[in-house]
Design a protein around this motif. Structure first.
Motif, PDB file in Angstrom:
ATOM      1  N   SER A 140     -21.996 -30.831   2.247  1.00 15.31           N
ATOM      2  CA  SER A 140     -22.676 -30.601   0.985  1.00 15.31           C
ATOM      3  C   SER A 140     -22.273 -31.656   0.010  1.00 15.31           C
ATOM      4  CB  SER A 140     -22.664 -29.292   0.408  1.00 15.31           C
ATOM      5  OG  SER A 140     -23.023 -29.280  -0.848  1.00 15.31           O
ATOM      6  N   THR A 141     -23.364 -32.361  -0.662  1.00 14.53           N
ATOM      7  CA  THR A 141     -22.910 -33.018  -1.889  1.00 14.53           C
ATOM      8  C   THR A 141     -22.368 -32.272  -2.928  1.00 14.53           C
ATOM      9  OG1 THR A 141     -25.608 -32.775  -2.771  1.00 14.53           O
ATOM     10  CG2 THR A 141     -24.906 -34.822  -1.390  1.00 14.53           C
ATOM     11  N   ALA A 142     -22.399 -31.170  -3.125  1.00 15.84           N
ATOM     12  CA  ALA A 142     -21.579 -30.431  -4.098  1.00 15.84           C
ATOM     13  C   ALA A 142     -20.462 -30.078  -3.940  1.00 15.84           C
ATOM     14  CB  ALA A 142     -22.703 -29.192  -4.409  1.00 15.84           C
ATOM     15  N   GLY A 143     -20.156 -29.989  -2.688  1.00 10.71           N
ATOM     16  CA  GLY A 143     -18.474 -29.880  -2.256  1.00 10.71           C
ATOM     17  C   GLY A 143     -18.522 -29.253  -0.806  1.00 10.71           C
ATOM     18  N   ILE A 150      -8.981 -30.140   4.545  1.00 11.32           N
ATOM     19  CA  ILE A 150      -9.520 -31.303   3.728  1.00 11.32           C
ATOM     20  C   ILE A 150     -10.659 -30.693   2.915  1.00 11.32           C
ATOM     21  CG2 ILE A 150      -8.888 -33.070   5.121  1.00 11.32           C
ATOM     22  CD1 ILE A 150     -11.744 -33.046   6.232  1.00 11.32           C
ATOM     23  N   PHE A 151     -11.060 -31.266   1.795  1.00 11.72           N
ATOM     24  CA  PHE A 151     -12.236 -31.084   0.737  1.00 11.72           C
ATOM     25  C   PHE A 151     -12.697 -31.968   0.059  1.00 11.72           C
ATOM     26  CE2 PHE A 151      -8.305 -30.730  -1.709  1.00 11.72           C
ATOM     27  CZ  PHE A 151      -8.686 -31.356  -3.019  1.00 11.72           C
ATOM     28  N   TYR A 152     -13.888 -31.635  -0.549  1.00  8.76           N
ATOM     29  CA  TYR A 152     -14.619 -32.441  -1.559  1.00  8.76           C
ATOM     30  C   TYR A 152     -14.976 -31.630  -2.610  1.00  8.76           C
ATOM     31  CZ  TYR A 152     -18.222 -34.712  -4.100  1.00  8.76           C
ATOM     32  OH  TYR A 152     -19.180 -35.327  -5.087  1.00  8.76           O
ATOM     33  N   ASP A 153     -14.597 -31.513  -3.908  1.00  6.11           N
ATOM     34  CA  ASP A 153     -14.853 -30.773  -4.845  1.00  6.11           C
ATOM     35  C   ASP A 153     -16.015 -30.899  -5.849  1.00  6.11           C
ATOM     36  OD1 ASP A 153     -13.640 -32.532  -6.326  1.00  6.11           O
ATOM     37  OD2 ASP A 153     -11.748 -31.263  -6.783  1.00  6.11           O
ATOM     38  N   GLY A 190     -18.593 -25.525  -0.438  1.00  9.42           N
ATOM     39  CA  GLY A 190     -17.725 -25.089  -1.755  1.00  9.42           C
ATOM     40  C   GLY A 190     -16.253 -25.516  -1.362  1.00  9.42           C
ATOM     41  N   THR A 191     -15.470 -25.044  -2.270  1.00 10.22           N
ATOM     42  CA  THR A 191     -14.125 -25.234  -2.171  1.00 10.22           C
ATOM     43  C   THR A 191     -12.964 -24.046  -2.137  1.00 10.22           C
ATOM     44  OG1 THR A 191     -13.674 -25.851  -4.597  1.00 10.22           O
ATOM     45  CG2 THR A 191     -14.262 -27.681  -2.929  1.00 10.22           C
ATOM     46  N   LEU A 192     -11.952 -24.102  -1.653  1.00  8.84           N
ATOM     47  CA  LEU A 192     -10.949 -22.918  -1.592  1.00  8.84           C
ATOM     48  C   LEU A 192      -9.951 -23.222  -2.816  1.00  8.84           C
ATOM     49  CD1 LEU A 192     -10.555 -22.509   2.132  1.00  8.84           C
ATOM     50  CD2 LEU A 192     -12.199 -21.536   0.859  1.00  8.84           C
ATOM     51  N   THR A 193      -9.502 -21.988  -3.372  1.00  5.77           N
ATOM     52  CA  THR A 193      -8.367 -21.764  -4.252  1.00  5.77           C
ATOM     53  C   THR A 193      -7.039 -22.106  -3.320  1.00  5.77           C
ATOM     54  OG1 THR A 193      -8.124 -19.434  -4.017  1.00  5.77           O
ATOM     55  CG2 THR A 193      -9.634 -20.334  -5.729  1.00  5.77           C
ATOM     56  N   ALA A 194      -6.009 -22.378  -4.294  1.00  7.16           N
ATOM     57  CA  ALA A 194      -4.826 -22.455  -3.466  1.00  7.16           C
ATOM     58  C   ALA A 194      -4.420 -21.204  -2.866  1.00  7.16           C
ATOM     59  CB  ALA A 194      -3.757 -22.731  -4.418  1.00  7.16           C
ATOM     60  N   ALA A 195      -4.805 -19.890  -3.222  1.00  2.65           N
ATOM     61  CA  ALA A 195      -4.306 -18.670  -2.600  1.00  2.65           C
ATOM     62  C   ALA A 195      -5.385 -18.687  -1.040  1.00  2.65           C
ATOM     63  CB  ALA A 195      -4.678 -17.426  -3.630  1.00  2.65           C
ATOM     64  N   SER A 236     -23.563 -18.696   3.763  1.00  2.21           N
ATOM     65  CA  SER A 236     -24.018 -18.536   4.941  1.00  2.21           C
ATOM     66  C   SER A 236     -23.533 -19.985   5.959  1.00  2.21           C
ATOM     67  CB  SER A 236     -25.219 -18.190   4.901  1.00  2.21           C
ATOM     68  OG  SER A 236     -26.304 -19.200   4.416  1.00  2.21           O
ATOM     69  N   SER A 237     -23.126 -20.868   5.316  1.00  2.00           N
ATOM     70  CA  SER A 237     -23.106 -21.930   6.304  1.00  2.00           C
ATOM     71  C   SER A 237     -21.721 -22.044   6.742  1.00  2.00           C
ATOM     72  CB  SER A 237     -23.327 -23.213   5.419  1.00  2.00           C
ATOM     73  OG  SER A 237     -22.128 -23.374   4.195  1.00  2.00           O
ATOM     74  N   LEU A 238     -20.900 -20.936   6.653  1.00  2.00           N
ATOM     75  CA  LEU A 238     -19.435 -21.095   7.426  1.00  2.00           C
ATOM     76  C   LEU A 238     -19.760 -21.350   8.936  1.00  2.00           C
ATOM     77  CD1 LEU A 238     -16.596 -20.434   7.190  1.00  2.00           C
ATOM     78  CD2 LEU A 238     -17.029 -18.025   7.997  1.00  2.00           C
ATOM     79  N   ARG A 239     -19.034 -22.423   9.537  1.00  2.19           N
ATOM     80  CA  ARG A 239     -19.201 -22.522  10.920  1.00  2.19           C
ATOM     81  C   ARG A 239     -17.612 -22.413  11.345  1.00  2.19           C
ATOM     82  NH1 ARG A 239     -23.592 -22.149   9.369  1.00  2.19           N
ATOM     83  NH2 ARG A 239     -25.234 -23.446  10.031  1.00  2.19           N
ATOM     84  N   TYR A 240     -17.390 -22.050  12.466  1.00  5.88           N
ATOM     85  CA  TYR A 240     -16.119 -21.792  13.050  1.00  5.88           C
ATOM     86  C   TYR A 240     -15.975 -21.962  14.644  1.00  5.88           C
ATOM     87  CZ  TYR A 240     -11.679 -19.375  14.285  1.00  5.88           C
ATOM     88  OH  TYR A 240     -10.319 -19.247  14.518  1.00  5.88           O
ATOM     89  N   TRP A 241     -14.969 -22.731  15.163  1.00  8.37           N
ATOM     90  CA  TRP A 241     -14.919 -22.992  16.471  1.00  8.37           C
ATOM     91  C   TRP A 241     -13.564 -22.824  16.889  1.00  8.37           C
ATOM     92  CZ3 TRP A 241     -18.014 -26.222  13.736  1.00  8.37           C
ATOM     93  CH2 TRP A 241     -19.165 -26.252  13.904  1.00  8.37           C
TER      94      TRP A 241
END
Length: 186
Positions: free
Chosen positions: A15-18, A86-89, A142-147, A174-179
């Motif tokens: 996403s362009t938002a994060g 890895i992330f983009y916030d 989105g992004t995740l907190t340190a916790a 609802s965009s969570l993807r997991y393999w």
């Protein structure tokens, strides 16, 4: 080498938002630079790769006008599992290996996801394949907190999809993807 590719899903490009991505890799050889995941083309998309001779893990992200990198300094070994986050916030890109201190860089513009396929274990078109194993790739907006990052790292033991879905804050959209890739020895 085998790799996974998905050409038609824009959610996988970020996403362009994060966005965030997490997974584990295990090198069988560290001689050459190797691609872990890739959606990049020109100055767009995301690429995560190892450097030659097992030196460093490099995150490259495009903003449409330039590609910015964040390099995690590490000497990778063979026969060892490594966890990455890895992330983009919305402003910065970042990389974290084995739940240690994050390395960040300012993107200097909005993230540009591009239109390339989402490749895991190879660069676009099957180039620069990864010599080793991968497991438990998760990604979301989105992004995740340190916790939350610590929860995902889980002491180096991969979370199952059910654990991802039930952990507070991990499934933000609802965009969570997991393999899982069902790698039994990691």
């Amino acid at each position: 080498s085998r790799y996974f590719t998905n050409a038609g899903n824009a959610v996988l490009r970020g996403s362009t938002a994060g966005w965030w991505r997490s997974g584990q890799f295990y090198h069988d050889s560290t001689t050459l630079a190797q691609t872990i995941l890739d959606t990049s083309s020109g100055f767009t998309g995301i690429k995560l790769a190892t450097g030659a001779l097992g030196a460093n893990v490099i995150l490259s992200v495009g903003n449409g006008a330039a590609t910015v990198t964040a390099t995690f300094t590490i000497s990778l070994s063979t026969a060892t599992w490594y966890h990455y986050y890895i992330f983009y916030d919305g402003t910065n890109i970042g990389i974290n290996i084995n739940n240690s201190t994050e390395v960040t860089s300012a993107l200097g513009g909005a993230f540009s996801p591009g239109v390339q396929a989402f490749d895991v274990g190879a660069g676009i078109g099957g180039l620069v394949t990864f010599d080793g194993r991968m497991q438990c790739l998760a990604l979301d907006d989105g992004t995740l907190t340190a916790a939350q990052q610590t929860t995902v790292y889980n002491g180096g033991t991969p979370l199952s999809f059910a654990q991802f879905k039930s952990a507070p804050g991990l499934s933000q959209t609802s965009s969570l993807r997991y393999w899982e890739f069902d790698e039994p020895s990691g």
